[in-house]
Design a protein around this motif. Sequence first.
Motif, PDB file in Angstrom:
ATOM      1  N   LEU A  34      16.650 104.674  23.743  1.00  0.00           N
ATOM      2  CA  LEU A  34      18.652 105.123  23.625  1.00  0.00           C
ATOM      3  C   LEU A  34      18.739 106.702  23.811  1.00  0.00           C
ATOM      4  O   LEU A  34      19.300 106.590  24.654  1.00  0.00           O
ATOM      5  CB  LEU A  34      18.654 105.044  21.615  1.00  0.00           C
ATOM      6  CG  LEU A  34      20.644 105.122  21.722  1.00  0.00           C
ATOM      7  CD1 LEU A  34      20.665 104.167  22.513  1.00  0.00           C
ATOM      8  CD2 LEU A  34      20.813 105.526  19.901  1.00  0.00           C
ATOM      9  N   GLU A  35      17.877 107.398  23.687  1.00  0.00           N
ATOM     10  CA  GLU A  35      18.094 108.527  24.458  1.00  0.00           C
ATOM     11  C   GLU A  35      18.229 108.877  26.089  1.00  0.00           C
ATOM     12  O   GLU A  35      18.857 108.915  26.301  1.00  0.00           O
ATOM     13  CB  GLU A  35      17.089 110.242  24.218  1.00  0.00           C
ATOM     14  CG  GLU A  35      17.303 110.393  22.154  1.00  0.00           C
ATOM     15  CD  GLU A  35      15.885 111.276  22.151  1.00  0.00           C
ATOM     16  OE1 GLU A  35      15.555 111.755  23.060  1.00  0.00           O
ATOM     17  OE2 GLU A  35      16.004 111.798  20.941  1.00  0.00           O
ATOM     18  N   THR A  76      20.387 112.902  22.881  1.00  0.00           N
ATOM     19  CA  THR A  76      19.202 112.983  21.985  1.00  0.00           C
ATOM     20  C   THR A  76      19.706 113.115  20.297  1.00  0.00           C
ATOM     21  O   THR A  76      21.513 112.687  20.830  1.00  0.00           O
ATOM     22  CB  THR A  76      18.724 114.568  21.448  1.00  0.00           C
ATOM     23  OG1 THR A  76      19.468 115.262  21.224  1.00  0.00           O
ATOM     24  CG2 THR A  76      17.976 114.885  22.675  1.00  0.00           C
ATOM     25  N   ASP A  77      19.216 111.894  19.720  1.00  0.00           N
ATOM     26  CA  ASP A  77      19.540 112.415  18.623  1.00  0.00           C
ATOM     27  C   ASP A  77      20.783 113.444  17.570  1.00  0.00           C
ATOM     28  O   ASP A  77      21.763 113.151  16.818  1.00  0.00           O
ATOM     29  CB  ASP A  77      18.747 111.399  17.799  1.00  0.00           C
ATOM     30  CG  ASP A  77      20.301 110.395  15.953  1.00  0.00           C
ATOM     31  OD1 ASP A  77      19.968 109.520  16.353  1.00  0.00           O
ATOM     32  OD2 ASP A  77      19.584 110.371  15.023  1.00  0.00           O
ATOM     33  N   GLY A  78      20.261 114.527  18.077  1.00  0.00           N
ATOM     34  CA  GLY A  78      20.540 116.280  17.131  1.00  0.00           C
ATOM     35  C   GLY A  78      21.580 115.993  17.783  1.00  0.00           C
ATOM     36  O   GLY A  78      23.020 116.054  17.301  1.00  0.00           O
ATOM     37  N   GLN A  79      21.749 115.279  19.202  1.00  0.00           N
ATOM     38  CA  GLN A  79      23.657 115.532  20.144  1.00  0.00           C
ATOM     39  C   GLN A  79      24.684 114.426  19.661  1.00  0.00           C
ATOM     40  O   GLN A  79      25.866 114.822  19.312  1.00  0.00           O
ATOM     41  CB  GLN A  79      22.885 115.680  21.610  1.00  0.00           C
ATOM     42  CG  GLN A  79      21.889 117.128  21.919  1.00  0.00           C
ATOM     43  CD  GLN A  79      21.562 116.532  23.127  1.00  0.00           C
ATOM     44  OE1 GLN A  79      21.209 115.396  23.593  1.00  0.00           O
ATOM     45  NE2 GLN A  79      21.746 117.882  23.594  1.00  0.00           N
ATOM     46  N   TRP A  80      24.054 113.849  19.341  1.00  0.00           N
ATOM     47  CA  TRP A  80      24.935 112.801  18.767  1.00  0.00           C
ATOM     48  C   TRP A  80      24.882 113.009  17.774  1.00  0.00           C
ATOM     49  O   TRP A  80      26.883 113.104  17.665  1.00  0.00           O
ATOM     50  CB  TRP A  80      23.678 111.578  18.575  1.00  0.00           C
ATOM     51  CG  TRP A  80      24.804 110.351  18.250  1.00  0.00           C
ATOM     52  CD1 TRP A  80      25.787 109.478  18.625  1.00  0.00           C
ATOM     53  CD2 TRP A  80      25.662 109.664  17.013  1.00  0.00           C
ATOM     54  NE1 TRP A  80      26.347 108.516  18.091  1.00  0.00           N
ATOM     55  CE2 TRP A  80      25.784 108.322  17.436  1.00  0.00           C
ATOM     56  CE3 TRP A  80      24.758 109.972  16.024  1.00  0.00           C
ATOM     57  CZ2 TRP A  80      26.751 107.732  15.304  1.00  0.00           C
ATOM     58  CZ3 TRP A  80      25.255 109.152  14.809  1.00  0.00           C
ATOM     59  CH2 TRP A  80      26.060 108.620  15.352  1.00  0.00           C
ATOM     60  N   SER A  99      21.634 114.277   6.445  1.00  0.00           N
ATOM     61  CA  SER A  99      21.864 114.754   7.755  1.00  0.00           C
ATOM     62  C   SER A  99      21.115 116.491   7.819  1.00  0.00           C
ATOM     63  O   SER A  99      21.100 116.766   9.104  1.00  0.00           O
ATOM     64  CB  SER A  99      23.554 114.566   8.057  1.00  0.00           C
ATOM     65  OG  SER A  99      24.320 115.502   7.239  1.00  0.00           O
ATOM     66  N   GLU A 100      21.844 117.103   6.882  1.00  0.00           N
ATOM     67  CA  GLU A 100      20.962 118.501   6.834  1.00  0.00           C
ATOM     68  C   GLU A 100      20.064 119.192   6.926  1.00  0.00           C
ATOM     69  O   GLU A 100      19.418 119.770   6.954  1.00  0.00           O
ATOM     70  CB  GLU A 100      22.137 119.466   5.621  1.00  0.00           C
ATOM     71  CG  GLU A 100      23.439 119.797   5.706  1.00  0.00           C
ATOM     72  CD  GLU A 100      23.937 119.876   4.515  1.00  0.00           C
ATOM     73  OE1 GLU A 100      23.503 120.180   3.111  1.00  0.00           O
ATOM     74  OE2 GLU A 100      25.741 120.328   3.915  1.00  0.00           O
ATOM     75  N   ALA A 101      19.089 117.786   6.435  1.00  0.00           N
ATOM     76  CA  ALA A 101      17.811 118.066   5.641  1.00  0.00           C
ATOM     77  C   ALA A 101      17.128 117.803   6.969  1.00  0.00           C
ATOM     78  O   ALA A 101      16.291 117.726   7.768  1.00  0.00           O
ATOM     79  CB  ALA A 101      17.413 116.825   5.107  1.00  0.00           C
ATOM     80  N   HIS A 102      17.386 116.542   8.482  1.00  0.00           N
ATOM     81  CA  HIS A 102      16.502 116.187   8.945  1.00  0.00           C
ATOM     82  C   HIS A 102      17.436 116.141  10.918  1.00  0.00           C
ATOM     83  O   HIS A 102      16.910 116.357  11.328  1.00  0.00           O
ATOM     84  CB  HIS A 102      17.170 114.555   9.551  1.00  0.00           C
ATOM     85  CG  HIS A 102      16.039 114.207   7.996  1.00  0.00           C
ATOM     86  ND1 HIS A 102      14.959 114.378   7.248  1.00  0.00           N
ATOM     87  CD2 HIS A 102      16.753 112.938   7.047  1.00  0.00           C
ATOM     88  CE1 HIS A 102      14.930 113.490   6.386  1.00  0.00           C
ATOM     89  NE2 HIS A 102      15.745 112.416   6.394  1.00  0.00           N
ATOM     90  N   GLY A 103      18.423 117.032  10.503  1.00  0.00           N
ATOM     91  CA  GLY A 103      19.867 117.419  11.739  1.00  0.00           C
ATOM     92  C   GLY A 103      20.236 116.372  12.492  1.00  0.00           C
ATOM     93  O   GLY A 103      20.063 116.553  13.531  1.00  0.00           O
ATOM     94  N   ARG A 104      19.350 114.874  11.746  1.00  0.00           N
ATOM     95  CA  ARG A 104      20.210 113.921  12.505  1.00  0.00           C
ATOM     96  C   ARG A 104      20.285 112.665  11.756  1.00  0.00           C
ATOM     97  O   ARG A 104      20.658 112.927  10.109  1.00  0.00           O
ATOM     98  CB  ARG A 104      19.196 113.592  13.897  1.00  0.00           C
ATOM     99  CG  ARG A 104      17.351 113.234  13.088  1.00  0.00           C
ATOM    100  CD  ARG A 104      17.186 113.082  14.404  1.00  0.00           C
ATOM    101  NE  ARG A 104      15.200 113.495  13.999  1.00  0.00           N
ATOM    102  CZ  ARG A 104      14.690 113.003  14.430  1.00  0.00           C
ATOM    103  NH1 ARG A 104      14.329 112.093  15.524  1.00  0.00           N
ATOM    104  NH2 ARG A 104      13.330 113.098  13.784  1.00  0.00           N
ATOM    105  N   ALA A 105      21.048 111.870  12.148  1.00  0.00           N
ATOM    106  CA  ALA A 105      21.246 110.874  11.175  1.00  0.00           C
ATOM    107  C   ALA A 105      19.960 109.975  10.808  1.00  0.00           C
ATOM    108  O   ALA A 105      20.297 109.342   9.381  1.00  0.00           O
ATOM    109  CB  ALA A 105      21.940 109.232  11.282  1.00  0.00           C
ATOM    110  N   TYR A 106      18.756 109.689  11.374  1.00  0.00           N
ATOM    111  CA  TYR A 106      17.188 109.389  10.568  1.00  0.00           C
ATOM    112  C   TYR A 106      16.312 110.286  11.365  1.00  0.00           C
ATOM    113  O   TYR A 106      16.707 110.458  12.248  1.00  0.00           O
ATOM    114  CB  TYR A 106      17.808 108.111  11.276  1.00  0.00           C
ATOM    115  CG  TYR A 106      16.258 107.071  10.524  1.00  0.00           C
ATOM    116  CD1 TYR A 106      16.093 106.535   9.511  1.00  0.00           C
ATOM    117  CD2 TYR A 106      15.494 106.102  11.804  1.00  0.00           C
ATOM    118  CE1 TYR A 106      15.138 105.672   8.910  1.00  0.00           C
ATOM    119  CE2 TYR A 106      14.392 105.954  11.021  1.00  0.00           C
ATOM    120  CZ  TYR A 106      14.386 105.652   9.955  1.00  0.00           C
ATOM    121  OH  TYR A 106      12.918 104.678   9.565  1.00  0.00           O
ATOM    122  N   ASP A 107      15.568 109.905  10.423  1.00  0.00           N
ATOM    123  CA  ASP A 107      13.905 110.408  10.516  1.00  0.00           C
ATOM    124  C   ASP A 107      12.823 109.213  10.484  1.00  0.00           C
ATOM    125  O   ASP A 107      12.502 109.770   9.343  1.00  0.00           O
ATOM    126  CB  ASP A 107      14.100 112.348  10.433  1.00  0.00           C
ATOM    127  CG  ASP A 107      12.878 112.952  10.507  1.00  0.00           C
ATOM    128  OD1 ASP A 107      11.799 112.616  11.206  1.00  0.00           O
ATOM    129  OD2 ASP A 107      12.586 114.046  10.332  1.00  0.00           O
TER     130      ASP A 107
END
Length: 260
Positions: A182-183, A189-193, A221-229
Amino acid sequence: MPIDRREAADPARSMALLWRTKEPKSRKGGPDLSVDRIVRTAIGIADAEGVGGLTMRQVSQALGVGTMSMYTYVPGKAELLDLMTDTVYGEVELPPDVPGGWRARLELVARANRALYRRHPWLLQVETGRPVLGPNLLAKYDYELRAIADIGLTDVEMDAALSLVLDVAKSAERAAADMRELERETGMTDGQWWQAYGPWLQKFAESDRYPVASRVGTAASEAHGRAYDPDYAFEFSLQRVLDGLAVVVDQRAGPGSRPL
């Protein structure tokens, strides 16, 4: 790209190739070909470009030979995929001594398999419920089962327990592969999304209307910096599967027994 499985490998030809019971020799003055060279070339192409569009012609061109010359060694794509799969299974490390008991041994199995999928993402597409019965698969399967031999499980339960652990590795790496793809497709990136869409979600996902989703989603989201890790999901899932097996092992061992 999905794999077209309408072409099934011929069992006799596939097994003969997998176990190398019969292999043509390169003809004098002809191209320097072998089953191993063809398979390694195909693996390199699949690693770089994916396996969906892999063709016998593509492999022959990479080898610098005519396609018909290659068919002398490998009769078709179905057999080639079987050979590729069993070959990469041979990469999995099988250390004889793993300290820490059955749990540590299964952790090693899970991590080794996830690393294999990371090196060869196409394997996630090729593997099916019908295993490739080659020497490397059988050696790998035997080794992985010995990780939980003599801990109180029946043979059928050992097979099921190993499948659970392998599924955790496969699921986590499939999710990671999907994210990488997807990136590449989106350039984001997922973080940017998440940075782009997170504020909108906070605007619409009212905490009083969706209290649990709002609280948990924000924490994750705060723990991973993205929706899913996928790394966190892998570690969490693996430990919970091992926790569940530990309950069964302890029940079978009975009171006063030492953990295996």
